[in-house]
Design a protein around this motif. Structure first.
Motif, mmCIF file in Angstrom:
data_model
loop_
_atom_site.group_PDB
_atom_site.id
_atom_site.type_symbol
_atom_site.label_atom_id
_atom_site.label_comp_id
_atom_site.label_asym_id
_atom_site.label_seq_id
_atom_site.Cartn_x
_atom_site.Cartn_y
_atom_site.Cartn_z
ATOM 1 N N CYS A 19 -54.202 24.140 27.150
ATOM 2 C CA CYS A 19 -53.200 24.347 28.201
ATOM 3 C C CYS A 19 -52.917 22.809 28.928
ATOM 4 C CB CYS A 19 -53.898 25.150 29.592
ATOM 5 S SG CYS A 19 -52.921 25.021 31.044
ATOM 6 N N LEU A 20 -54.028 22.056 29.091
ATOM 7 C CA LEU A 20 -53.873 20.639 29.535
ATOM 8 C C LEU A 20 -53.084 19.747 28.673
ATOM 9 C CD1 LEU A 20 -57.425 19.827 31.204
ATOM 10 C CD2 LEU A 20 -55.394 20.669 32.325
ATOM 11 N N GLU A 21 -53.316 19.898 27.391
ATOM 12 C CA GLU A 21 -52.523 19.079 26.380
ATOM 13 C C GLU A 21 -51.058 19.437 26.700
ATOM 14 O OE1 GLU A 21 -54.723 17.912 22.353
ATOM 15 O OE2 GLU A 21 -53.870 20.061 22.454
ATOM 16 N N GLN A 22 -50.706 20.460 27.086
ATOM 17 C CA GLN A 22 -49.350 20.786 26.814
ATOM 18 C C GLN A 22 -48.617 20.398 28.379
ATOM 19 O OE1 GLN A 22 -49.020 24.902 26.091
ATOM 20 N NE2 GLN A 22 -50.307 24.594 24.221
ATOM 21 N N THR A 23 -49.544 20.334 29.364
ATOM 22 C CA THR A 23 -49.370 20.068 30.861
ATOM 23 C C THR A 23 -49.245 18.848 31.564
ATOM 24 O OG1 THR A 23 -49.769 22.454 30.981
ATOM 25 C CG2 THR A 23 -49.254 21.288 33.209
ATOM 26 N N ILE A 24 -50.520 18.023 31.241
ATOM 27 C CA ILE A 24 -50.710 16.746 31.985
ATOM 28 C C ILE A 24 -50.647 15.422 31.039
ATOM 29 C CG2 ILE A 24 -52.079 17.943 33.793
ATOM 30 C CD1 ILE A 24 -54.724 16.562 32.623
ATOM 31 N N PRO A 25 -50.096 14.549 31.621
ATOM 32 C CA PRO A 25 -49.883 13.217 30.877
ATOM 33 C C PRO A 25 -51.176 12.657 30.503
ATOM 34 C CG PRO A 25 -49.287 12.790 33.089
ATOM 35 C CD PRO A 25 -49.386 14.131 33.185
ATOM 36 N N ASN A 26 -52.358 12.570 31.300
ATOM 37 C CA ASN A 26 -53.408 12.036 31.047
ATOM 38 C C ASN A 26 -54.363 12.602 30.107
ATOM 39 O OD1 ASN A 26 -55.912 10.707 31.532
ATOM 40 N ND2 ASN A 26 -56.004 10.662 33.655
ATOM 41 N N HIS A 27 -54.159 12.020 28.627
ATOM 42 C CA HIS A 27 -54.963 12.497 27.452
ATOM 43 C C HIS A 27 -56.449 12.265 27.594
ATOM 44 C CE1 HIS A 27 -54.603 8.390 25.994
ATOM 45 N NE2 HIS A 27 -53.471 8.295 26.504
ATOM 46 N N LEU A 28 -56.927 11.269 28.636
ATOM 47 C CA LEU A 28 -58.288 10.740 28.657
ATOM 48 C C LEU A 28 -59.161 11.933 29.459
ATOM 49 C CD1 LEU A 28 -58.374 7.064 29.165
ATOM 50 C CD2 LEU A 28 -59.278 8.490 27.007
ATOM 51 N N LEU A 29 -58.480 12.525 30.380
ATOM 52 C CA LEU A 29 -59.116 13.390 31.308
ATOM 53 C C LEU A 29 -59.176 14.494 30.433
ATOM 54 C CD1 LEU A 29 -57.671 14.731 34.664
ATOM 55 C CD2 LEU A 29 -58.390 16.586 33.075
ATOM 56 N N VAL A 30 -58.287 14.821 29.471
ATOM 57 C CA VAL A 30 -58.213 16.100 28.587
ATOM 58 C C VAL A 30 -59.556 15.868 27.488
ATOM 59 C CG1 VAL A 30 -57.162 17.655 27.134
ATOM 60 C CG2 VAL A 30 -55.853 16.372 28.828
ATOM 61 N N LYS A 31 -59.623 14.454 27.095
ATOM 62 C CA LYS A 31 -60.631 14.180 26.016
ATOM 63 C C LYS A 31 -61.875 14.791 26.525
ATOM 64 C CE LYS A 31 -62.991 10.362 23.854
ATOM 65 N NZ LYS A 31 -64.235 10.968 24.407
ATOM 66 N N TYR A 32 -62.312 14.192 27.837
ATOM 67 C CA TYR A 32 -63.509 14.560 28.477
ATOM 68 C C TYR A 32 -63.838 15.900 28.563
ATOM 69 C CZ TYR A 32 -64.503 9.822 30.640
ATOM 70 O OH TYR A 32 -64.802 8.501 30.609
ATOM 71 N N ILE A 33 -62.697 16.802 28.949
ATOM 72 C CA ILE A 33 -63.147 18.108 28.829
ATOM 73 C C ILE A 33 -63.416 18.706 27.511
ATOM 74 C CG2 ILE A 33 -61.958 20.546 29.337
ATOM 75 C CD1 ILE A 33 -60.917 19.223 31.892
ATOM 76 N N ASN A 34 -62.708 18.204 26.573
ATOM 77 C CA ASN A 34 -62.699 18.772 25.186
ATOM 78 C C ASN A 34 -64.156 18.091 24.452
ATOM 79 O OD1 ASN A 34 -61.579 19.775 22.430
ATOM 80 N ND2 ASN A 34 -62.153 17.575 21.798
ATOM 81 N N ASP A 35 -64.543 16.916 24.949
ATOM 82 C CA ASP A 35 -66.082 16.657 24.380
ATOM 83 C C ASP A 35 -67.256 17.429 24.957
ATOM 84 O OD1 ASP A 35 -65.013 14.393 23.586
ATOM 85 O OD2 ASP A 35 -65.557 13.021 25.190
ATOM 86 N N GLU A 36 -66.808 18.276 25.952
ATOM 87 C CA GLU A 36 -67.631 19.284 26.476
ATOM 88 C C GLU A 36 -68.083 20.478 25.543
ATOM 89 O OE1 GLU A 36 -70.252 20.428 29.698
ATOM 90 O OE2 GLU A 36 -69.290 18.530 29.141
ATOM 91 N N GLN A 81 -43.359 21.542 33.331
ATOM 92 C CA GLN A 81 -42.406 22.468 33.521
ATOM 93 C C GLN A 81 -42.568 23.877 32.444
ATOM 94 O OE1 GLN A 81 -38.233 21.392 32.331
ATOM 95 N NE2 GLN A 81 -37.578 23.408 31.683
ATOM 96 N N LYS A 82 -42.530 24.866 32.981
ATOM 97 C CA LYS A 82 -43.110 26.364 32.420
ATOM 98 C C LYS A 82 -41.728 27.140 32.496
ATOM 99 C CE LYS A 82 -46.790 24.329 31.734
ATOM 100 N NZ LYS A 82 -47.236 23.573 30.722
ATOM 101 N N ASP A 83 -41.862 28.332 31.615
ATOM 102 C CA ASP A 83 -40.704 28.979 31.497
ATOM 103 C C ASP A 83 -40.558 30.306 32.046
ATOM 104 O OD1 ASP A 83 -39.238 27.191 29.957
ATOM 105 O OD2 ASP A 83 -40.322 27.644 28.020
ATOM 106 N N SER A 84 -41.811 30.757 32.657
ATOM 107 C CA SER A 84 -41.922 31.850 33.338
ATOM 108 C C SER A 84 -42.856 31.857 34.436
ATOM 109 C CB SER A 84 -42.106 33.108 32.387
ATOM 110 O OG SER A 84 -43.628 33.036 32.153
ATOM 111 N N ASP A 85 -42.691 32.758 35.461
ATOM 112 C CA ASP A 85 -43.937 33.141 36.498
ATOM 113 C C ASP A 85 -45.309 33.121 35.950
ATOM 114 O OD1 ASP A 85 -41.852 32.887 38.332
ATOM 115 O OD2 ASP A 85 -41.707 34.642 39.037
ATOM 116 N N ALA A 86 -45.389 33.865 34.781
ATOM 117 C CA ALA A 86 -46.660 34.135 34.211
ATOM 118 C C ALA A 86 -47.135 32.951 33.744
ATOM 119 C CB ALA A 86 -46.587 35.202 32.829
ATOM 120 N N GLN A 87 -46.273 32.179 32.949
ATOM 121 C CA GLN A 87 -46.787 30.894 32.370
ATOM 122 C C GLN A 87 -47.197 29.889 33.623
ATOM 123 O OE1 GLN A 87 -44.243 28.552 29.642
ATOM 124 N NE2 GLN A 87 -43.923 30.432 28.359
ATOM 125 N N ILE A 88 -46.552 29.845 34.658
ATOM 126 C CA ILE A 88 -46.821 29.049 35.862
ATOM 127 C C ILE A 88 -48.165 29.638 36.163
ATOM 128 C CG2 ILE A 88 -46.378 28.478 38.160
ATOM 129 C CD1 ILE A 88 -43.526 28.627 37.658
#
Length: 202
Positions: A19-36, A81-88
């Motif tokens: 989800c984060l990969e598709q949503t936020i620009p900060n890839h280092l933040l995502v890396k810390y979580i993936n390292d977990e 940007q997401k395409d539906s309320d469910a995605q949001i």
């Protein structure tokens, strides 16, 4: 039993990373979580008494993903940007989960309090922007169809969320101002630096 519990934790964190990969620009933040996930998979491997190939492959895959994230690969398509309320809703649930994972990482001493605060602030901004950017995109869609009434409704929804928020991000105040100009009709789209989203209508 312990392995199953760890496996569920891994699956949950992988969902957050996707989800984060598709949503936020900060890839280092995502890396810390993936390292977990790598640490958890190594615990699963240590408990495994049978065939270990599948777990070893999972660890290799997670490590490659962290390398790609460190270099900022696969991250060009991140958009609030997401395409539906469910995605949001789904995205906002995962953003909240990401905060919990980061707190856990901080408690283990892998990131410091200052980093935690910066990352948490970024995730709470993303939480707000997922709704705001999606409403603005809907507004653009109706504006393109010349349905001014519906378009205004979406722009006003986006503006209300920004006005209700107390987030310190300086972009918030600029976005409120630009949305007022769009609603008044003196402006057609947001500045690109405020919404670096999918291509905007000309």
């Amino acid at each position: 039993m312990k392995q199953r519990k760890l496996k569920l934790q891994v699956d949950a964190i992988v969902d957050v990373v996707n989800c984060l990969e598709q949503t936020i620009p900060n890839h280092l933040l995502v890396k810390y979580i993936n390292d977990e996930t790598i640490g958890l998979l190594q615990q699963i491997l240590a408990l495994e008494t049978g065939l270990k190939t599948h777990i070893e492959n999972s660890i290799r895959h997670a490590m490659l993903r962290s390398e790609d994230l460190a270099m900022g690969k696969n991250h060009a398509n991140a958009t609030y940007q997401k395409d539906s309320d469910a995605q949001i809703t789904q995205t906002q649930v995962q953003l909240s989960e990401a905060v919990k994972v980061l707190r856990h990482i901080c408690a283990q001493g892998k990131i410091n309090e200052t980093e935690l605060e910066a990352f948490t602030s970024e995730l709470s901004w993303a939480f707000l922007m997922v709704s705001v950017a999606s409403f603005i995109a809907q507004g653009y869609k109706f504006a393109a169809l010349e349905d001014r009434f519906s378009a205004q409704g979406y722009f006003q929804k986006a503006q209300s969320l920004l006005m209700e928020s107390l987030h310190p991000n300086p972009r918030r105040v600029r976005m409120i101002k630009e949305l007022s100009e769009i609603i008044e009709g003196s402006r057609r789209t947001m500045s690109r630096d405020l919404l670096p989203e999918r291509p905007l209508p000309d």
